[in-house]
Design an enzyme around this catalytic site. Structure first.
Site, PDB file in Angstrom:
ATOM      1  N   GLY A   1       0.848  -1.195   0.000  1.00 44.94           N
ATOM      2  CA  GLY A   1       0.000   0.000   0.000  1.00 44.94           C
ATOM      3  C   GLY A   1       0.879   1.239   0.000  1.00 44.94           C
ATOM      4  O   GLY A   1       2.032   1.194  -0.441  1.00 44.94           O
ATOM      5  N   ARG A   2       0.335   2.318   0.546  1.00 46.43           N
ATOM      6  CA  ARG A   2       1.073   3.593   0.515  1.00 46.43           C
ATOM      7  C   ARG A   2       2.395   3.488   1.266  1.00 46.43           C
ATOM      8  O   ARG A   2       3.434   3.942   0.795  1.00 46.43           O
ATOM      9  CB  ARG A   2       0.247   4.696   1.183  1.00 46.43           C
ATOM     10  CG  ARG A   2      -1.142   4.900   0.633  1.00 46.43           C
ATOM     11  CD  ARG A   2      -1.858   5.887   1.543  1.00 46.43           C
ATOM     12  NE  ARG A   2      -3.263   6.044   1.272  1.00 46.43           N
ATOM     13  CZ  ARG A   2      -4.220   5.254   1.760  1.00 46.43           C
ATOM     14  NH1 ARG A   2      -3.934   4.205   2.512  1.00 46.43           N
ATOM     15  NH2 ARG A   2      -5.492   5.486   1.478  1.00 46.43           N
TER      16      ARG A   2
ATOM     17  N   ARG B   1      -2.241  -8.322  -2.328  1.00 44.41           N
ATOM     18  CA  ARG B   1      -3.473  -8.880  -2.915  1.00 44.41           C
ATOM     19  C   ARG B   1      -3.649  -8.396  -4.344  1.00 44.41           C
ATOM     20  O   ARG B   1      -3.919  -9.155  -5.250  1.00 44.41           O
ATOM     21  CB  ARG B   1      -4.688  -8.460  -2.080  1.00 44.41           C
ATOM     22  CG  ARG B   1      -5.095  -9.496  -1.075  1.00 44.41           C
ATOM     23  CD  ARG B   1      -6.280  -9.029  -0.311  1.00 44.41           C
ATOM     24  NE  ARG B   1      -6.070  -7.658   0.171  1.00 44.41           N
ATOM     25  CZ  ARG B   1      -6.808  -7.061   1.091  1.00 44.41           C
ATOM     26  NH1 ARG B   1      -7.820  -7.683   1.621  1.00 44.41           N
ATOM     27  NH2 ARG B   1      -6.556  -5.830   1.492  1.00 44.41           N
TER      28      ARG B   1
ATOM     29  N   ILE C   1       6.119  -3.589  11.089  1.00 43.91           N
ATOM     30  CA  ILE C   1       5.614  -2.287  11.552  1.00 43.91           C
ATOM     31  C   ILE C   1       4.106  -2.215  11.316  1.00 43.91           C
ATOM     32  O   ILE C   1       3.530  -1.129  11.327  1.00 43.91           O
ATOM     33  CB  ILE C   1       6.314  -1.086  10.862  1.00 43.91           C
ATOM     34  CG1 ILE C   1       6.194  -1.180   9.336  1.00 43.91           C
ATOM     35  CG2 ILE C   1       7.762  -0.976  11.295  1.00 43.91           C
ATOM     36  CD1 ILE C   1       6.528   0.123   8.625  1.00 43.91           C
ATOM     37  N   ALA C   2       3.469  -3.379  11.075  1.00 45.82           N
ATOM     38  CA  ALA C   2       2.038  -3.366  10.734  1.00 45.82           C
ATOM     39  C   ALA C   2       1.196  -3.594  11.990  1.00 45.82           C
ATOM     40  O   ALA C   2       0.791  -2.637  12.668  1.00 45.82           O
ATOM     41  CB  ALA C   2       1.771  -4.404   9.667  1.00 45.82           C
ATOM     42  N   ARG C   3       0.946  -4.850  12.320  1.00 44.67           N
ATOM     43  CA  ARG C   3       0.246  -5.196  13.557  1.00 44.67           C
ATOM     44  C   ARG C   3       0.853  -6.490  14.079  1.00 44.67           C
ATOM     45  O   ARG C   3       1.208  -7.381  13.287  1.00 44.67           O
ATOM     46  CB  ARG C   3      -1.255  -5.404  13.306  1.00 44.67           C
ATOM     47  CG  ARG C   3      -2.054  -4.144  13.039  1.00 44.67           C
ATOM     48  CD  ARG C   3      -2.162  -3.238  14.272  1.00 44.67           C
ATOM     49  NE  ARG C   3      -2.945  -2.030  14.022  1.00 44.67           N
ATOM     50  CZ  ARG C   3      -2.440  -0.848  13.666  1.00 44.67           C
ATOM     51  NH1 ARG C   3      -1.140  -0.702  13.515  1.00 44.67           N
ATOM     52  NH2 ARG C   3      -3.243   0.202  13.472  1.00 44.67           N
TER      53      ARG C   3
ATOM     54  N   GLU D   1       0.147  -6.071  22.757  1.00 41.60           N
ATOM     55  CA  GLU D   1       0.751  -4.830  23.238  1.00 41.60           C
ATOM     56  C   GLU D   1      -0.205  -4.046  24.144  1.00 41.60           C
ATOM     57  O   GLU D   1      -1.412  -4.095  23.923  1.00 41.60           O
ATOM     58  CB  GLU D   1       1.242  -3.967  22.070  1.00 41.60           C
ATOM     59  CG  GLU D   1       0.174  -3.496  21.121  1.00 41.60           C
ATOM     60  CD  GLU D   1       0.764  -2.757  19.906  1.00 41.60           C
ATOM     61  OE1 GLU D   1       1.676  -3.279  19.247  1.00 41.60           O
ATOM     62  OE2 GLU D   1       0.283  -1.647  19.642  1.00 41.60           O
TER      63      GLU D   1
ATOM     64  N   HIS E   1       5.705   0.510  19.389  1.00 43.86           N
ATOM     65  CA  HIS E   1       4.696   1.009  18.444  1.00 43.86           C
ATOM     66  C   HIS E   1       4.832   2.529  18.229  1.00 43.86           C
ATOM     67  O   HIS E   1       3.926   3.295  18.546  1.00 43.86           O
ATOM     68  CB  HIS E   1       3.282   0.645  18.930  1.00 43.86           C
ATOM     69  CG  HIS E   1       2.265   0.672  17.802  1.00 43.86           C
ATOM     70  ND1 HIS E   1       1.132  -0.106  17.799  1.00 43.86           N
ATOM     71  CD2 HIS E   1       2.216   1.380  16.643  1.00 43.86           C
ATOM     72  CE1 HIS E   1       0.431   0.128  16.699  1.00 43.86           C
ATOM     73  NE2 HIS E   1       1.077   1.027  15.982  1.00 43.86           N
ATOM     74  N   ILE E   2       5.985   2.903  17.673  1.00 43.93           N
ATOM     75  CA  ILE E   2       6.264   4.339  17.515  1.00 43.93           C
ATOM     76  C   ILE E   2       6.551   4.719  16.056  1.00 43.93           C
ATOM     77  O   ILE E   2       7.116   5.776  15.792  1.00 43.93           O
ATOM     78  CB  ILE E   2       7.455   4.784  18.400  1.00 43.93           C
ATOM     79  CG1 ILE E   2       8.686   3.880  18.195  1.00 43.93           C
ATOM     80  CG2 ILE E   2       7.051   4.815  19.873  1.00 43.93           C
ATOM     81  CD1 ILE E   2       9.949   4.378  18.892  1.00 43.93           C
TER      82      ILE E   2
HETATM   83  C1  8YV Z   1      -0.417   4.842  15.573  1.00 40.41           C
HETATM   84  C2  8YV Z   1      -0.744   3.085  13.741  1.00 40.41           C
HETATM   85  O1  8YV Z   1       0.737   5.279  16.169  1.00 40.41           O
HETATM   86  O2  8YV Z   1      -1.969   4.611  12.471  1.00 40.41           O
HETATM   87  C3  8YV Z   1      -1.810   3.447  12.782  1.00 40.41           C
HETATM   88  O3  8YV Z   1      -2.528   2.537  12.340  1.00 40.41           O
HETATM   89  O4  8YV Z   1      -0.508   1.958  13.997  1.00 40.41           O
HETATM   90  C4  8YV Z   1       0.091   4.138  14.364  1.00 40.41           C
HETATM   91  O5  8YV Z   1       0.339   5.154  13.467  1.00 40.41           O
HETATM   92  C5  8YV Z   1      -1.168   4.269  16.654  1.00 40.41           C
HETATM   93  O6  8YV Z   1      -2.073   3.328  16.319  1.00 40.41           O
HETATM   94  C6  8YV Z   1      -1.714   5.479  17.448  1.00 40.41           C
HETATM   95  O7  8YV Z   1      -3.026   5.454  17.764  1.00 40.41           O
END
Ligand code: 8YV
Length: 326
Positions: free
Chosen positions: A155-156, A178, A237-239, A268, A286-287
């Site tokens: 994606g982006r 996908r 860096i996704a989930r 988390e 998660h930063i």
């Molecule tokens: C956020 C993120 O930092 O935007 C998202 O989906 O995972 C992160 O950018 C986080 O979820 C803050 O609410």
């Protein structure tokens, strides 16, 4: 009477001010997220919810809050929101794409570099007084320049990482998504679309940037890790739920892959203890989108969405625009 809205997490002052000009605002100012029953109680009688990734919007919550018309999250990901349940009840949902793309891609690349070059391990060793001398293979890591970057989820943010890899680090690009990118974008990035198994086999550095869903839950587990090179780096860096953390910890422990960089975790802010004890994993809380300008942009966009949604204007970034036309 102004519509009533809940700001469910501490938000920038400018956002509170802006929302207060339009709405009767109830702010949860505490540092900890509201527990689900507190969230339900505070949302009762509200027309709008300004939330972040820590508030879960479920069908039960929506049924308990029938006056709710808009849920505006200050995140791009929206796996914490039951979008279908919102749409079925005519509740508009918005998110904050685009404004965090480059910042998040910067972080993804930083995590890749830190992981491949063993930066956290080196810093820990130095601080602990373990730097005694020089050796030819002392903290020797993996090259990044001119290696193969694999991206799962194009994606982006995936594309922004791809640009960094291709134009900054002369990397060869393989990806799986996908839907395939348009031919001109593939050509610009020099990116090859491959099957997921091929991606796992070919990548020297694999970055996960796909959305989290039932379909992507644990889509990187023991079988997938077994396909990766023993020298490979994995970055998420996704989930957190995309990766089976126990399987990953085992692969890292047994050096079936070289290293991992994780910014997201399945439970988390709790982190799987099996990961905490390993030297070859870089862990961050998660930063990826956490720069002040980007967080302010995300917060501002979420506020713009909420104001538009409840004042009859068109919100900039809706997830279920069909609610607007219904
Ligand atoms: C956020 C993120 O930092 O935007 C998202 O989906 O995972 C992160 O950018 C986080 O979820 C803050 O609410």
């Amino acid at each position: 009477m102004k519509p009533r809205v809940l700001i469910a997490r501490r938000a920038p002052a400018a956002v509170v001010e802006r929302l207060s000009a339009h709405f009767d605002v109830d702010c949860h100012a505490g540092e900890a997220p509201l527990a689900p029953d507190e969230l339900r109680a505070r949302l009762a009688g509200k027309a709008g919810a300004y939330i972040t990734g820590t508030e879960r919007i479920t069908a039960e919550l929506l049924d308990a809050c029938p006056g709710l018309r808009a849920v505006c999250t200050m995140t791009v990901g929206y796996n914490h929101i039951d979008l279908a349940a919102c749409t079925a009840r005519g509740v508009l949902v918005t998110h904050t794409p685009d404004v965090l793309t480059e910042t998040t891609a910067d972080f993804g690349f930083a995590l890749l570099m830190a992981t491949a070059r063993r930066m956290s391990e080196g810093e820990r060793l130095l601080r602990d007084g373990g730097w005694k001398s020089w050796a030819w293979d002392f903290l020797a890591g993996a090259d990044v320049y001119n290696t193969t970057l694999g991206i799962l989820g194009m994606g982006r943010i995936g594309q922004a990482i791809a640009r960094r890899g291709r134009f900054g680090f002369g990397m060869q690009l393989v990806y799986h998504n996908r839907s395939r990118l348009a031919a001109d974008i593939e050509a610009e990035l020099g990116a090859r679309h491959v099957a997921k198994d091929e991606l796992l086999r070919q990548a020297d550095h694999l970055v996960l940037v796909l959305p989290y869903s039932a379909e992507s839950h644990h889509c990187i587990a023991a079988a997938e890790l077994a396909l990766m090179k023993p020298t490979a780096t994995l970055v998420n860096i996704a989930r957190g739920g995309i990766v089976d953390e126990d399987a990953l910890a085992a692969a890292l422990r047994e050096r079936r892959i070289a290293a991992a960089g994780l910014d997201v975790f399945e439970g988390e802010p709790r982190v799987n203890p099996a990961l905490l004890s390993l030297p070859n994993v870089v862990l961050t809380p998660h930063i990826a989108s956490a720069t002040l300008p980007t967080r302010l942009a995300m917060a501002g966009l979420a506020a713009d969405n909420l104001v538009a949604a409840l004042t009859g204007a068109t919100p900039p970034t809706p997830l279920n625009p069909e609610v607007l036309s219904a």
